[in-house]
Design a protein around this motif. Structure first.
Motif, PDB file in Angstrom:
ATOM      1  N   GLN A 161       0.587  -1.838  -0.002  1.00 59.32           N
ATOM      2  CA  GLN A 161       0.249   0.021   0.232  1.00 59.32           C
ATOM      3  C   GLN A 161       1.078   1.150   0.251  1.00 59.32           C
ATOM      4  OE1 GLN A 161      -3.091   0.855   3.868  1.00 59.32           O
ATOM      5  NE2 GLN A 161      -3.878   0.006   1.773  1.00 59.32           N
ATOM      6  N   LYS A 163       3.714   1.600  -1.264  1.00 62.98           N
ATOM      7  CA  LYS A 163       4.559   1.754  -2.275  1.00 62.98           C
ATOM      8  C   LYS A 163       3.798   2.512  -3.500  1.00 62.98           C
ATOM      9  CE  LYS A 163       7.536  -0.392  -5.674  1.00 62.98           C
ATOM     10  NZ  LYS A 163       8.997   0.397  -5.905  1.00 62.98           N
ATOM     11  N   ARG A 164       2.666   1.700  -3.467  1.00 59.03           N
ATOM     12  CA  ARG A 164       1.222   2.012  -4.519  1.00 59.03           C
ATOM     13  C   ARG A 164       1.187   3.507  -4.207  1.00 59.03           C
ATOM     14  NH1 ARG A 164      -4.241   2.346  -4.347  1.00 59.03           N
ATOM     15  NH2 ARG A 164      -4.067   0.805  -1.818  1.00 59.03           N
TER      16      ARG A 164
END
Length: 187
Positions: A161, A163-164
């Motif tokens: 999450q 990194k997104r």
């Protein structure tokens, strides 16, 4: 008398609000995120000065009922992310907001999305990621401890999450020299 205030997102905001009210000699009983409780009424001149001072500090009075509900949703989420230990929180966000605001979640969700151009869930995730950034920079917690404290099921879930949303892994973000955090009220 209760007045809803936009962009009150932290303890410092409450402190600044109290200072403004004291400077303008406007008596109040309580100041909390998103609202001030005044003792009685105040003059039209005080109202004008209050509005001016609020705008100077990046706040505003919320007069539209729909905007008040959206501000309440934001403040409940911010309180949840910054003031509660999410590892012990096992309630569904939709149930929590519905109970707190005494409204059907689908109504809250549609209203929030129409005004903020994002979902409540995405706003919640963005707030959690900002809190994780803060913890990575300022706390001496491991990634496992942060994931647990923020209510993630695993480090992998938090990392994916994170990194997104940010484009960085939590570890890479923690190693950056210039940490790019956002102001809570700008999310």
């Amino acid at each position: 008398m209760e007045i809803a205030i936009k962009n009150m997102v932290c303890g410092r905001c409450v402190k600044v609000m109290k200072e403004i009210l004291n400077q303008l000699a406007i008596p109040y009983t309580n100041v909390e995120l998103g609202k001030i409780h005044l003792k009685g009424t105040f003059s039209a001149e005080q109202a004008i000065h209050l509005k001016e001072r609020l705008l100077e500090e990046g706040f505003d009075i919320v007069e539209d009922q729909k905007l008040m509900i959206v501000e309440k949703i934001k403040n409940l989420i911010i309180n949840l992310v910054y003031d509660k230990d999410l590892e012990d929180w096992n309630e569904n966000l939709s149930v929590y907001l519905s109970e707190q605001l005494h409204k059907d979640y689908s109504t809250l969700s549609q209203l929030f999305s129409s005004i903020e151009n994002t979902t409540i869930e995405q706003y919640f995730i963005l707030q959690k990621i900002e809190r994780v950034k803060e913890m990575l920079v300022y706390d001496d917690l491991s990634l496992s401890e942060i994931a647990w404290k923020m209510g993630y099921s695993s480090v992998a879930h938090l990392s994916a999450q994170f990194k997104r949303i940010t484009g960085f892994t939590p570890t890479a973000f923690g190693e950056l020299k210039e940490h790019k955090r956002q102001f809570i009220d700008k999310i």
